[in-house]
Design a protein around this motif. Structure first.
Motif, PDB file in Angstrom:
ATOM      1  N   PHE A 145      26.617  52.731  62.883  1.00  0.00           N
ATOM      2  CA  PHE A 145      25.952  53.973  63.272  1.00  0.00           C
ATOM      3  C   PHE A 145      26.279  54.384  64.705  1.00  0.00           C
ATOM      4  O   PHE A 145      26.597  55.545  64.976  1.00  0.00           O
ATOM      5  N   VAL A 163      26.934  61.814  61.649  1.00  0.00           N
ATOM      6  CA  VAL A 163      25.491  61.564  61.673  1.00  0.00           C
ATOM      7  C   VAL A 163      24.714  62.838  62.001  1.00  0.00           C
ATOM      8  O   VAL A 163      23.483  62.803  62.067  1.00  0.00           O
ATOM      9  N   ARG A 198      29.759  55.725  64.987  1.00  0.00           N
ATOM     10  CA  ARG A 198      29.869  57.025  64.324  1.00  0.00           C
ATOM     11  C   ARG A 198      29.195  58.120  65.145  1.00  0.00           C
ATOM     12  O   ARG A 198      29.659  59.253  65.183  1.00  0.00           O
ATOM     13  N   CYS A 221      16.330  65.302  60.378  1.00  0.00           N
ATOM     14  CA  CYS A 221      16.154  64.860  58.997  1.00  0.00           C
ATOM     15  C   CYS A 221      15.397  65.940  58.236  1.00  0.00           C
ATOM     16  O   CYS A 221      14.868  66.884  58.829  1.00  0.00           O
ATOM     17  N   ARG A 281      25.783  54.172  52.635  1.00  0.00           N
ATOM     18  CA  ARG A 281      26.186  53.314  53.773  1.00  0.00           C
ATOM     19  C   ARG A 281      25.896  54.023  55.095  1.00  0.00           C
ATOM     20  O   ARG A 281      26.638  53.893  56.063  1.00  0.00           O
ATOM     21  N   GLU A 282      24.810  54.800  55.142  1.00  0.00           N
ATOM     22  CA  GLU A 282      24.528  55.605  56.328  1.00  0.00           C
ATOM     23  C   GLU A 282      24.198  54.777  57.566  1.00  0.00           C
ATOM     24  O   GLU A 282      24.292  55.272  58.684  1.00  0.00           O
ATOM     25  N   ASN A 283      23.804  53.529  57.384  1.00  0.00           N
ATOM     26  CA  ASN A 283      23.502  52.687  58.555  1.00  0.00           C
ATOM     27  C   ASN A 283      24.735  51.979  59.095  1.00  0.00           C
ATOM     28  O   ASN A 283      24.679  51.364  60.163  1.00  0.00           O
ATOM     29  N   SER A 304      16.441  60.930  54.346  1.00  0.00           N
ATOM     30  CA  SER A 304      17.654  60.324  54.903  1.00  0.00           C
ATOM     31  C   SER A 304      17.628  60.362  56.423  1.00  0.00           C
ATOM     32  O   SER A 304      17.335  61.398  57.030  1.00  0.00           O
ATOM     33  N   LEU A 305      17.943  59.214  57.029  1.00  0.00           N
ATOM     34  CA  LEU A 305      18.128  59.078  58.473  1.00  0.00           C
ATOM     35  C   LEU A 305      16.882  59.409  59.290  1.00  0.00           C
ATOM     36  O   LEU A 305      16.972  59.655  60.486  1.00  0.00           O
ATOM     37  N   GLU A 308      18.961  53.587  54.055  1.00  0.00           N
ATOM     38  CA  GLU A 308      19.156  54.848  54.765  1.00  0.00           C
ATOM     39  C   GLU A 308      18.046  55.843  54.466  1.00  0.00           C
ATOM     40  O   GLU A 308      17.790  56.771  55.215  1.00  0.00           O
ATOM     41  N   SER A 351      31.793  59.187  58.232  1.00  0.00           N
ATOM     42  CA  SER A 351      30.809  60.226  57.935  1.00  0.00           C
ATOM     43  C   SER A 351      30.014  60.524  59.203  1.00  0.00           C
ATOM     44  O   SER A 351      29.685  59.634  59.988  1.00  0.00           O
ATOM     45  N   GLY A 392      30.558  54.544  56.971  1.00  0.00           N
ATOM     46  CA  GLY A 392      29.457  55.404  56.574  1.00  0.00           C
ATOM     47  C   GLY A 392      29.659  55.983  55.193  1.00  0.00           C
ATOM     48  O   GLY A 392      30.396  55.448  54.373  1.00  0.00           O
TER      49      GLY A 392
END
Length: 396
Positions: free
Chosen positions: A47, A97, A50, A133, A42-44, A169-170, A221, A95, A38
């Motif tokens: 997932f 979520v 995480r 979000c 690279r938030e996806n 984001s997200l 993301e 990271s 993450g």
């Protein structure tokens, strides 16, 4: 007995013991498949794993370390919060979520929400069973947030929202969104900030559409969010209707807290790895590259010292702005330096080389560091007007 129960039964007074406790828990919990997963751009990545890690953090009581005890937190001192984030970064913890809920919405509700709002939302945020979000930026209102055009009107016991948010984001995995929307026109002669409200809106309803935005890095993301007569209950406005600007600014203040120290530990790891890469490739033999690496180390040391000093001092105008300016330009500069160290491989290498891919991603994503969260131009304007007392910028 859980770690939380042990801490309650036998409080740890010594911060070094606390550091060892955090370090041991992370060593037992951060597995190889999670390490470093993450993060920005690279938030996806990984997932679901995480999310499971985040819920383990929550169950052990680490997620809400900074929250007051009466609201389900640990009431930890600032020093212990810093220790926790430092150790997470050193351990390569993935990271989380839930950071938007835990570091932004939760503290906002604790300080400014109603008792009913706290009872409804804080448990789900603390347990990472409801993800959040942020509905601030719009196509015509990014750094100039007061220009938001999303509107909300009352229809009986509900608010009805129409408009668009962007760079959310997200949003594609979130259950709820905190939305800054215009609920009334500003009175004649009043600031544009008047008439905005801070609404809590469920994402999983027919009136909400989420579309991913594909970035330079290839990830998505960020999202566009469209509200087409989406609804939320009348009492899910934080603060008074029309007074949402104050609430929105409070949320941004909570975002830039002790976690920034952990972020800087991650920056140090990136710099160390880039130095090692420069030595392997021979780029370190270039005096110009050595000078830039040294300057990066000096600037990061100054950034850390300034951040720690700011966190331990009473809140003051411009503090968060200065930190944002410093770290965003630093990381952008590191991405540029990485391309110099890589040389032609930074452009010509085919995807799949982990060294090259990592630094190319950093370079590409860091182009946005000086834009999102308030562009550097806007941040400098804030400092000029609110700290130095200079005339207001002409924004025409």
């Amino acid at each position: 007995m859980s770690l939380r129960a042990k801490r309650e039964a036998s409080p740890v007074d010594d911060n070094q013991d606390f550091r060892r406790e955090v370090r041991a828990w992370l060593a037992a919990t951060v597995t190889d498949d999670l390490r470093g997963a993450g993060g920005a751009g690279r938030e996806n990545e990984a997932f679901d794993r995480r999310l499971a890690f985040t819920r383990r953090l929550a169950a052990a009581g680490w997620s809400t370390l900074a929250w007051p005890v009466e609201h389900g937190g640990q009431g930890a001192s600032l020093e212990r919060q810093v220790i926790f984030h430092e150790e997470c970064a050193k351990a390569g913890a993935p990271s989380r979520v839930d950071h938007i809920g835990v570091t932004m919405v939760g503290p906002t509700l604790i300080q400014l929400g109603t008792t009913r709002q706290r009872e409804r939302f804080l448990p789900g945020i603390a347990a990472a069973t409801e993800l959040w979000c942020q509905g601030y930026s719009e196509p015509g209102a990014g750094s100039d947030l007061a220009a938001v055009a999303t509107r909300a009107r009352l229809d009986g016991d509900q608010w009805v929202l129409t408009g668009q948010k962007v760079w959310t984001s997200l949003a594609h995995v979130a259950d709820w969104c905190f939305v800054l929307a215009r609920t009334a026109p500003p009175p004649e002669g009043a600031s544009r900030h008047a008439g905005l409200s801070y609404l809590l809106v469920p994402m999983r309803q027919p009136g909400v559409t989420v579309r991913p935005i594909r970035q330079l890095t290839g990830d998505s993301e960020f999202n566009e969010v469209f509200f087409d007569s989406a609804r939320t209950d009348r009492d899910l406005v934080v603060g008074e209707p029309g007074q949402g600007w104050r609430v929105a600014m409070a949320t941004l203040g909570f975002e830039r807290g002790a976690a920034t120290v952990g972020q800087q530990v991650g920056f140090q790891r990136d710099l160390d790895d880039l130095v090692a890469l420069a030595r392997r490739t021979g780029a370190a033999a270039d005096p110009g590259v050595r000078e830039r690496l040294t300057r990066s180390w000096i600037d990061l040391t100054v950034l850390r010292a300034h951040t720690l000093r700011s966190l331990s001092a009473p809140p003051s105008a411009g503090t968060a702005t200065v930190i944002k300016l410093l770290w965003s330009r630093w990381r952008q500069g590191l991405g540029e330096l990485a391309m110099t160290v890589l040389g032609p491989a930074g452009v010509a290498a085919v995807p799949g080389d982990p060294d090259v891919d990592r630094w190319r991603r950093l370079f590409l994503f860091s182009r946005a560091d000086t834009i999102y969260g308030g562009s550097n131009e806007i941040q400098r304007g804030i400092l000029a007007e609110r700290v130095l007392g200079l005339p207001r910028q002409d924004r025409r």
